[in-house]
Design a protein around this motif. Sequence first.
Motif, PDB file in Angstrom:
ATOM      1  N   ILE A  97      39.264 -50.643  22.645  1.00  0.00           N
ATOM      2  CA  ILE A  97      40.107 -51.346  22.688  1.00  0.00           C
ATOM      3  C   ILE A  97      41.423 -50.414  22.664  1.00  0.00           C
ATOM      4  O   ILE A  97      42.509 -51.476  23.842  1.00  0.00           O
ATOM      5  N   ILE A  98      41.938 -49.328  22.394  1.00  0.00           N
ATOM      6  CA  ILE A  98      43.063 -48.687  22.715  1.00  0.00           C
ATOM      7  C   ILE A  98      42.884 -48.685  24.736  1.00  0.00           C
ATOM      8  O   ILE A  98      43.824 -48.949  25.396  1.00  0.00           O
ATOM      9  N   PHE A 105      48.620 -53.258  29.251  1.00  0.00           N
ATOM     10  CA  PHE A 105      50.184 -53.456  29.552  1.00  0.00           C
ATOM     11  C   PHE A 105      50.418 -52.375  30.370  1.00  0.00           C
ATOM     12  O   PHE A 105      51.758 -52.380  30.350  1.00  0.00           O
ATOM     13  N   LEU A 106      49.699 -51.223  30.786  1.00  0.00           N
ATOM     14  CA  LEU A 106      50.646 -50.328  30.826  1.00  0.00           C
ATOM     15  C   LEU A 106      50.059 -50.034  32.392  1.00  0.00           C
ATOM     16  O   LEU A 106      51.200 -49.189  33.667  1.00  0.00           O
ATOM     17  N   VAL A 107      49.568 -50.398  33.264  1.00  0.00           N
ATOM     18  CA  VAL A 107      48.455 -50.184  34.494  1.00  0.00           C
ATOM     19  C   VAL A 107      49.103 -51.783  35.373  1.00  0.00           C
ATOM     20  O   VAL A 107      49.327 -51.534  36.432  1.00  0.00           O
ATOM     21  N   SER A 108      48.004 -52.267  34.210  1.00  0.00           N
ATOM     22  CA  SER A 108      47.422 -53.125  35.869  1.00  0.00           C
ATOM     23  C   SER A 108      46.774 -54.464  35.137  1.00  0.00           C
ATOM     24  O   SER A 108      46.447 -54.173  33.810  1.00  0.00           O
ATOM     25  N   ASN A 109      47.008 -55.865  34.937  1.00  0.00           N
ATOM     26  CA  ASN A 109      46.240 -56.805  34.486  1.00  0.00           C
ATOM     27  C   ASN A 109      44.579 -57.225  34.937  1.00  0.00           C
ATOM     28  O   ASN A 109      44.095 -57.206  34.111  1.00  0.00           O
ATOM     29  N   SER A 120      40.335 -59.256  33.081  1.00  0.00           N
ATOM     30  CA  SER A 120      41.947 -59.748  32.855  1.00  0.00           C
ATOM     31  C   SER A 120      42.088 -59.439  30.461  1.00  0.00           C
ATOM     32  O   SER A 120      42.464 -59.904  30.084  1.00  0.00           O
ATOM     33  N   THR A 121      40.291 -59.667  30.758  1.00  0.00           N
ATOM     34  CA  THR A 121      39.408 -59.745  29.145  1.00  0.00           C
ATOM     35  C   THR A 121      39.538 -58.585  29.172  1.00  0.00           C
ATOM     36  O   THR A 121      38.003 -58.805  29.757  1.00  0.00           O
ATOM     37  N   LEU A 122      38.724 -58.565  27.645  1.00  0.00           N
ATOM     38  CA  LEU A 122      37.988 -57.483  26.815  1.00  0.00           C
ATOM     39  C   LEU A 122      36.464 -58.568  26.797  1.00  0.00           C
ATOM     40  O   LEU A 122      35.980 -59.543  25.921  1.00  0.00           O
ATOM     41  N   THR A 123      35.741 -58.104  27.919  1.00  0.00           N
ATOM     42  CA  THR A 123      33.964 -59.249  28.820  1.00  0.00           C
ATOM     43  C   THR A 123      32.765 -58.112  28.546  1.00  0.00           C
ATOM     44  O   THR A 123      32.906 -56.492  27.939  1.00  0.00           O
ATOM     45  N   LEU A 124      31.918 -58.375  27.762  1.00  0.00           N
ATOM     46  CA  LEU A 124      30.382 -57.746  26.961  1.00  0.00           C
ATOM     47  C   LEU A 124      30.376 -56.762  28.712  1.00  0.00           C
ATOM     48  O   LEU A 124      30.011 -55.423  28.377  1.00  0.00           O
TER      49      LEU A 124
END
Length: 360
Positions: A97-98, A105-109, A120-124
Amino acid sequence: MFKKTTGVININDNSNFNITIRHHVIFWVVYFLFTTFRWGSYFNDYEYAFKTTLLGFSIHMTLCYFNLYYLMPKFIYTRKYFVYGIVLSASLFFMLIIKFNLTYFLVSNNVWPEGPEVTSTLTLNYAIEMMMGELYVITFVTAIKVTFDWIREHKRLIDMEKLQLETELRLLRTQISPHFFFNTLNNIYSLTIEKSDKAPRIILKLSELMRYLLYETKQKRQSLTKEIICLQNYLDLERIRYGDQLKINIDISGDIEDKEIAPMLLLSFIENSFKHGANKNIGEVKINIDFNVIGDFLHFRVSNPIAALRDNNAIKETHGGIGIDNVKKRLELGYKEGEYYLDINSDDEEYIVTLKIKVV
């Protein structure tokens, strides 16, 4: 009889196997540079590779040290494997998660540029890939730490075993001196009661032997020449005691210079020849002692007549000797397989000790 032995090493000398802060720094710097250049060449973007590697390494290091210095001591070493697995999995997910949020937010979408598609989303798939990657790093670092710990512990156990053997050898050597002095002082006591003129000369010879035992027998090996001189001093004591009744034939052949042997090893055999020979015989007693150096080996032989008892009411010995058992134990501990051969036998007339021992 062929036995094995080992030497001795300081058990505190484990400096070559200690992981210091310097080793930690070198490892992470090398790993960081390797990863940066690897992904930099893959994406053809070294700035992006540097940022993601820097971000990832803070997570790598946190997980690795958390695992090494908290999770493993608390759960693995106490055999709580199931709890360990649960806590480690939770730690990996928390770090996932971190990492996702920091990257987003700091490197790339696009948090997974090396993935099959823009993510760009937290996928499995992303979660599995990132957690497996972190687990790989943890496993790699843990393997290094466990390997070094095993090497250090293995060395410590070997050194403790060697130290124990050396301590036992020293104890056996210290047993020789009291045993020898006990017998010699008994002889002096008997002569002083008889007011014999031999007593002062025996005391002088005994002092020479004491000086040798105190200052020349601490090391693992001693000059064969000095050992023979020591034995000759002992024989001089016995000659003074027995006078013309005792006949000692000594034959020394071969090159005895620059040869070494365990200190006070041969004395027990010679002392034993008097204990079971001259001490119990009437009339002339002949003891034959041969030192023959052939190549790297000393061929030592001592023979004495079997005791002819003075009478049927001869006083039986009340104390068992430790000399021969002592020297057998010292041979077992102090010499390797093939470095010595000992044979002790007797018949109705003669008691014979034959020892072949390496002296280089």
